[in-house]
Each structure stands twice: as structure tokens, then as C-alpha cells.
Design an enzyme around this catalytic site. Structure first.
Site, PDB file in Angstrom:
ATOM      1  N   ARG A  95      23.579  10.988  -9.048  1.00 37.41           N
ATOM      2  CA  ARG A  95      23.846  10.529  -7.675  1.00 37.41           C
ATOM      3  C   ARG A  95      25.029   9.578  -7.573  1.00 37.41           C
ATOM      4  NH1 ARG A  95      17.688   9.562  -5.621  1.00 37.41           N
ATOM      5  NH2 ARG A  95      17.241  11.776  -5.431  1.00 37.41           N
TER       6      ARG A  95
ATOM      7  N   ALA B 250       2.675   2.955  -5.356  1.00 30.65           N
ATOM      8  CA  ALA B 250       2.404   2.080  -6.506  1.00 30.65           C
ATOM      9  C   ALA B 250       1.132   1.262  -6.268  1.00 30.65           C
ATOM     10  CB  ALA B 250       3.602   1.160  -6.755  1.00 30.65           C
TER      11      ALA B 250
ATOM     12  N   SER C  83      11.344   8.044  -9.642  1.00 29.60           N
ATOM     13  CA  SER C  83      10.714   6.879  -9.026  1.00 29.60           C
ATOM     14  C   SER C  83       9.239   7.152  -8.750  1.00 29.60           C
ATOM     15  CB  SER C  83      11.420   6.517  -7.725  1.00 29.60           C
ATOM     16  OG  SER C  83      10.677   5.525  -7.088  1.00 29.60           O
ATOM     17  N   LEU C  84       8.959   8.330  -8.197  1.00 31.01           N
ATOM     18  CA  LEU C  84       7.540   8.649  -7.946  1.00 31.01           C
ATOM     19  C   LEU C  84       6.770   8.695  -9.255  1.00 31.01           C
ATOM     20  CD1 LEU C  84       7.555  11.286  -5.045  1.00 31.01           C
ATOM     21  CD2 LEU C  84       6.878   8.883  -4.961  1.00 31.01           C
TER      22      LEU C  84
ATOM     23  N   GLU D 223       8.953   0.131  -7.043  1.00 31.14           N
ATOM     24  CA  GLU D 223      10.383  -0.136  -6.836  1.00 31.14           C
ATOM     25  C   GLU D 223      10.725  -1.622  -6.887  1.00 31.14           C
ATOM     26  OE1 GLU D 223      12.184   2.298  -3.779  1.00 31.14           O
ATOM     27  OE2 GLU D 223      14.026   1.119  -3.872  1.00 31.14           O
TER      28      GLU D 223
ATOM     29  N   ASP E   2      10.733  -8.640   0.109  1.00 34.42           N
ATOM     30  CA  ASP E   2       9.848  -9.819   0.165  1.00 34.42           C
ATOM     31  C   ASP E   2       9.303 -10.192  -1.214  1.00 34.42           C
ATOM     32  OD1 ASP E   2      10.203  -9.519   2.894  1.00 34.42           O
ATOM     33  OD2 ASP E   2       8.281  -8.520   3.206  1.00 34.42           O
TER      34      ASP E   2
ATOM     35  N   SER F 137       0.833  -1.210   0.000  1.00 31.91           N
ATOM     36  CA  SER F 137       0.000   0.000   0.000  1.00 31.91           C
ATOM     37  C   SER F 137       0.864   1.254   0.000  1.00 31.91           C
ATOM     38  CB  SER F 137      -0.965  -0.009   1.191  1.00 31.91           C
ATOM     39  OG  SER F 137      -0.252  -0.084   2.405  1.00 31.91           O
ATOM     40  N   GLY F 138       1.997   1.194  -0.727  1.00 30.32           N
ATOM     41  CA  GLY F 138       2.747   2.417  -1.020  1.00 30.32           C
ATOM     42  C   GLY F 138       2.081   3.103  -2.207  1.00 30.32           C
TER      43      GLY F 138
END
Ligand SMILES: Cc1cc2nc3c(=O)[nH]c(=O)nc-3n(C[C@H](O)[C@H](O)[C@H](O)COP(=O)(O)OP(=O)(O)OC[C@H]3O[C@@H](n4cnc5c(N)ncnc54)[C@H](O)[C@@H]3O)c2cc1C
Length: 527
Positions: free
Chosen positions: A265, A12, A365-366, A349, A207, A9-10
Site C-alpha cells: 500500500r 479486539a 489487522s483483522l 490497532e 484516546d 467493543s471492536g
């Protein structure tokens, strides 16, 4: 039976759930935690988009993303990803995300490293939190069903088709199965292999990757782990890239700037790391930005520095270090986010969607978790499925763990694993240092039979969940190391002292296949 079960439940997971519900599918979201605990909640700096083509262009966005990936990405997929950006921001805006505005009341944009234009939309430096709150509110409003504190133990795959998820209810310690025709893994990355040196929360434990691999889905590009160049020394709390984007300087022990702060980065992190391992201090200097700008654009950074380092960034430079931040590798997916197992999808991710390659740009990423997660619904299976899986073996395994005598403390091993990985297999490595880590991992795999859980309680047994997570981390650490050993070159975030240059023959994606529980690693041309 639900048409779709989303794990995670992030940003994505919530996005895919909303889109699936909107398209008329019945949806269940299962998560080992609550949405506000997700990694997405911690995203600070922002989300990239081309909003006004008179200032910026899709071509430039594609080019910046491709250059940062060091050619380990698929240009066609990057283009689609960039083209989705405007619509993604307008969608979030419509749901109510309070984006910061410019003087004309348009959505404001800031510049992040590795980009040619100001392209990052933001909500001060709380972007992820605002996005999650808005997405979760909308899910609740749209009657999407949630099972929180429900841990994914496995997926059922019969004849190459995924047809159910098997979960453990953390409160009641009860195993259940949820048959479905579409499983979406949105379980986040694997930065917690570096559990003592990561900006990620404790729940980013690989996981989804481990479970997909055990069921023979292909993984890809695991050697590419991005380290963030500005975290608070000793605490690993992120100081957002927006600090450099807004004009912050990096200073060495003699107060000299040593790199263009807006390089990608990988380059900045390497330069910081070289100094940190010599025991030298490195500083982020924001004093010249002034109080007004800092309080308007970087309020969270000022508070974090004050609360956790006792430093007021208005008056003093901030002592910083590096930490594992984002994992470019993941479960291999095609352009529809399908894994190599039928009816199993991966987003966010945990997926390797051939966008970020060897180095992800901040803010991308967002965009991936919003843009591509809305797309996944388009290729859903509409047929009903049959599921014959018997879940007794999972309950039996837990019962056995409850009675097992323990000789090795897995929490200690987890710390040792993180330490050896950081020292010998992080920003700068070599085949001999990687092999030392592999030896340690093999030893610990043998020791697994002596590890288990001390806490025998039958409700909210965190010890049990930690043990499952540890086993997943150990497996993915092994695959990370084996991938890094296989790639004999330096590219983006993957830097080897014994192969310091990019080698054209490695302009390929790394593929990891599970063959009889042994990793078979090979390289595939970018299509
Ligand atoms: C401090 C920080 C700042 C960042 N800032 C930015 C930024 O400004 N811009 C940007 O683009 N990116 C940023 N990133 C990266 C970005 O936040 C993440 O890549 C992105 O949020 C990942 O979203 P996700 O939905 O894939 O996974 P997550 O948000 O990590 O969610 C994973 C979900 O899966 C669940 N889950 C995991 N395993 C299981 C299991 N076994 N059973 C059940 N549920 C499970 C978790 O509970 C969680 O709900 C930042 C990252 C960090 C760490």
C-alpha cells in the site's frame, strides 16, 4: 470488582472479552459506542490465514509480513502471529462467521497486495461486519456485561500498577471508577488526526494512546501511518483492496496503468498521491471483471460507487484518491500484549506489537485483533488489587468546563489541524514541512486555555466528549510529528523528501517516553 475490564467493543475488545469469560474471569466491556459502530465493522476485504499448507506456508506468510514491515518488526512475534491464523479462522467459523466458500465448499481465499499467495479469507466484502455481529451475539449469549456510551477518561496508576478505569457516562454525564486487576485497552488507532482525510469513523480518536502516554506508558512507531490508495474521491469512503486483489486496474489521466496494483500500500498510495496533488485524476477500472464477478465478490463496492459517486463500475472507471487508513504505531507491548505499566494491556490497532512495522499488509489487522487478542488472557494477573483513587477531580474538571468562557472554537482547530497535517505531514513530507506543523500544534496547545464547550446540557453532551477527543488527537498529532522528525530516513509508509532512502542505522523501533510531560524519543534495536 471485575477481574478484567476491557475498553473498546471492536473486534479486539470482543475477542478478548470472550476468551477471558471462557477462562473463568469476570469481565466488563466498556465502550464509548456500540459494537456495530466500531471501526472493525467497516473492514471489508478480509482476514489472512494459512489454511492449507500444501498451497501456502507459514514461512511465506512470515516472509511477506516481514518484507512489508521493512525490517521494523520482530520475526519471532510475526511467526507466532502467522501460526495463530488457522486456529483464528476456525474459531470464527465455529462461532458462525459466514465465510465465503469456494467450489469445494472450503473457506475461499483471495489475494491482497504484497502477498505471494491467495491468503485472505472473506465474507463477500462485508467481512468486519459479519465478524462483529457474530462476536457480539456470542458475547450476549455468554452473558458478558457491557457498558455502552461510557467514555474512558483516564486509568488509575498507583506505584506503577494500573488498578482502575475512570469513565464518563455519556447519557448521564456521571463520572465512575471501576477497579480491576487487569485493564485491556482495545480502543483502536489514531487515523482521525487526519479527520478530513481518513477512511476511519469519527470515533478513532487515539484516546487509548493518549491516556496510556499521560500515565507514562511507552508509545512506539507513531510516524508510521498507512494511507489507502483507493478511496472515493472527496468522500474518503474506502474502496476495498479486494477490488485490486480481484484484478482491478489503476489508470492515470491518460488511461494508462502506472503501477503494479498488487504492490504494497505504501508504494501504490505514493504513486496515486503524486498524481492527485498535481490536480490529476486517478481511476480504478473494474469494467473488465464483468458483472457476474463484481456482483458476487464486490457487491458493496458497486453499491458505494453508485450511491456516493453516481458511477456504475460495470461501465465506468471510478475516480479515486488517498486517505489515512491504518496506524501502525501505538502503545508499546511485549509478546504478552503487556504495556510498560503493570496490569495494563493493549490489543488491536491501539497496540504496537512489533508485527506491522513500517507497513501493514491488508488482512493482517483483522488477524491481529482476533489472534493476539485471544492470547492476552494467558498472562492475566490473578491477585486482587487495592485502588485508592479519588475521582472527584474529574467531576470538578467537567463542572469547570461547564462554566468556562470560550474564545477559540476547537472544532475549527480540529479541521485546520487535519488540513495542515494532510498537506505537510502525510504521504510525502520533509523536516521543514513537519516543523511547520509542529509550530501550529504548539500554538494550539497554548490556545487550549481559550477552548471549551458551548453546550452546557447535563445529559448526552456530545460537545464535551468531542472536546476530550480533540485534546487526545492534538497530543497524538504532536507525538506523530515529533517521531517523524526524529526518523531521518524513508521507510515504508514514512517518506521524507530530504532523506529519500532507507538508512540501516534506523532499522530500529521508535520509542516515545513521557518525561515530565515532554516527549523523549529514541530508537531501540529490534529484539
Ligand atoms: C474502512 C476500513 C476497512 C478495513 N478493512 C480491513 C480488512 O479488510 N482487513 C483487515 O485486516 N483490516 C481492515 N481494516 C483495519 C481494521 O478494520 C482495524 O484495524 C481493526 O478493526 C481495529 O480493531 P480494534 O478492535 O483494534 O479497534 P476498533 O474496531 O476501532 O474499536 C475500538 C473500540 O474502542 C472504543 N473506544 C475508543 N476510545 C474509547 C474511549 N475513550 N472510551 C471508551 N471506548 C472507546 C470504540 O468505541 C470502539 O468500540 C479496515 C479499516 C477500515 C477503516
Amino acid at each position: 470488582m471485575y477481574d478484567v475490564v476491557v475498553i473498546g467493543s471492536g473486534a479486539a475488545g470482543l475477542t478478548a472479552a470472550l476468551e477471558a469469560k471462557e477462562q473463568g474471569f469476570s469481565v466488563l466491556v466498556i465502550s464509548k459506542n456500540y459494537p456495530t459502530f466500531s471501526q472493525s465493522c467497516q473492514a471489508q476485504g478480509g482476514i489472512n490465514a494459512i489454511l492449507d499448507e500444501s498451497n501456502d506456508s507459514i514461512d511465506d506468510f512470515v516472509s511477506d509480513t516481514f518484507i512489508a514491515s521493512r525490517k521494523i518488526s520482530n520475526k519471532k512475534r510475526i511467526r507466532k502471529f502467522c501460526e495463530l491464523s488457522k486456529d483464528s479462522i476456525l474459531w470464527l467459523n465455529k462461532l458462525g462467521v459466514p465465510f465465503t466458500r469456494d467450489e469445494n465448499n472450503n473457506i475461499a481465499q483471495r489475494r491482497f497486495g504484497g502477498t505471494s499467495k491467495k491468503r485472505t479469507c472473506y465474507s463477500s466484502d462485508y467481512t468486519g461486519l459479519k465478524i462483529i455481529n457474530t462476536l457480539y451475539d456470542t458475547c450476549v449469549k455468554n452473558d458478558i456485561e457491557f457498558l455502552h456510551e461510557e467514555f474512558l477518561l483516564d486509568i488509575a496508576v498507583e506505584n506503577g500498577v494500573a488498578n482502575a478505569v475512570i469513565t464518563l457516562n455519556i447519557n448521564k454525564m456521571k463520572v465512575s471508577k471501576y477497579p480491576t486487576s487487569n485493564i485491556i485497552l482495545a480502543t483502536g488507532g489514531y487515523s482521525n488526526i487526519f479527520s478530513l482525510n481518513t477512511t476511519n469513523s469519527y470515533l478513532t480518536t487515539a484516546d487509548g494512546l493518549a491516556i496510556a502516554y499521560k500515565n507514562k506508558a511507552k508509545l512506539s512507531n507513531l510516524e508510521f501511518v498507512q494511507f489507502h490508495p483507493t478511496v472515493l474521491k472527496e468522500t474518503n469512503i474506502l474502496i476495498s483492496e479486494s477490488a485490486r486483489g480481484e484484478g482491478g486496474y489503476l489508470l492515470d489521466k491518460n488511461s494508462n496503468r502506472f503501477i503494479d496494483e498488487l504492490k504494497t500500500r505504501d508504494e501504490v498510495a505514493r504513486e496515486v498521491y503524486k498524481r492527485v496533488v498535481k490536480g490529476e485524476e486517478v481511476f480504478l477500472d473494474l469494467r473488465h471483471l464483468g458483472e457476474e464477478k463484481i456482483d458476487e465478490l464486490l457487491p458493496q463496492e458497486r453499491t458505494i460507487a453508485l450511491n456516493f459517486a453516481n458511477t456504475d463500475i460495470l461501465n465506468e472507471p471510478l475516480s479515486i484518491g488517498v486517505a489515512a487508513h491504518y496506524t501502525m504505531g501505538g502503545i508499546l507491548v511485549d509478546e504478552n500484549m503487556q504495556t510498560t505499566i503493570k496490569n495494563l494491556y493493549a490489543i488491536g490497532e491501539c497496540a504496537q506489537a512489533s508485527i506491522h512495522g513500517a507497513n501493514r499488509l491488508g488482512g493482517n489487522s483483522l488477524l491481529e485483533v482476533i489472534g493476539l487478542s485471544r492470547e492476552v488472557v494467558k498472562s492475566f494477573n490473578k491477585d486482587k488489587i487495592v485502588c485508592n483513587i479519588d475521582i472527584k477531580k474529574y467531576q470538578k474538571e467537567i463542572d469547570e468546563l461547564m462554566h468556562k468562557e470560550i474564545k477559540v472554537d476547537f472544532y475549527k482547530v480540529k479541521e485546520q489541524l487535519s488540513q495542515i497535517l494532510f498537506e505537510k505531514a502525510s504521504i510525502i513530507k520533509s523536516n521543514s514541512s513537519l516543523n511547520e506543523v509542529l509550530e501550529f500544534i504548539n500554538e494550539q496547545k497554548n490556545n487550549l486555555k481559550y477552548m471549551g464547550i458551548e453546550d452546557k446540557s447535563t445529559y448526552y453532551n456530545r460537545n464535551l466528549v468531542d472536546f476530550y477527543e480533540f485534546k487526545n488527537l492534538l497530543l497524538i498529532s504532536e507525538l506523530y510529528i515529533k517521531s517523524a522528525i526524529s526518523r531521518n530516513e524513508s521507510r515504508g509508509s514514512h517518506y521524507k523528501l530530504d532523506y529519500e532512502y532507507e538508512d540501516e542505522s534506523f532499522e530500529k523501533e521508535t520509542i516515545i517516553e513521557n518525561q515530565d510531560n515532554d516527549a523523549f524519543i529514541y530508537f531501540e534495536e529490534i529484539k
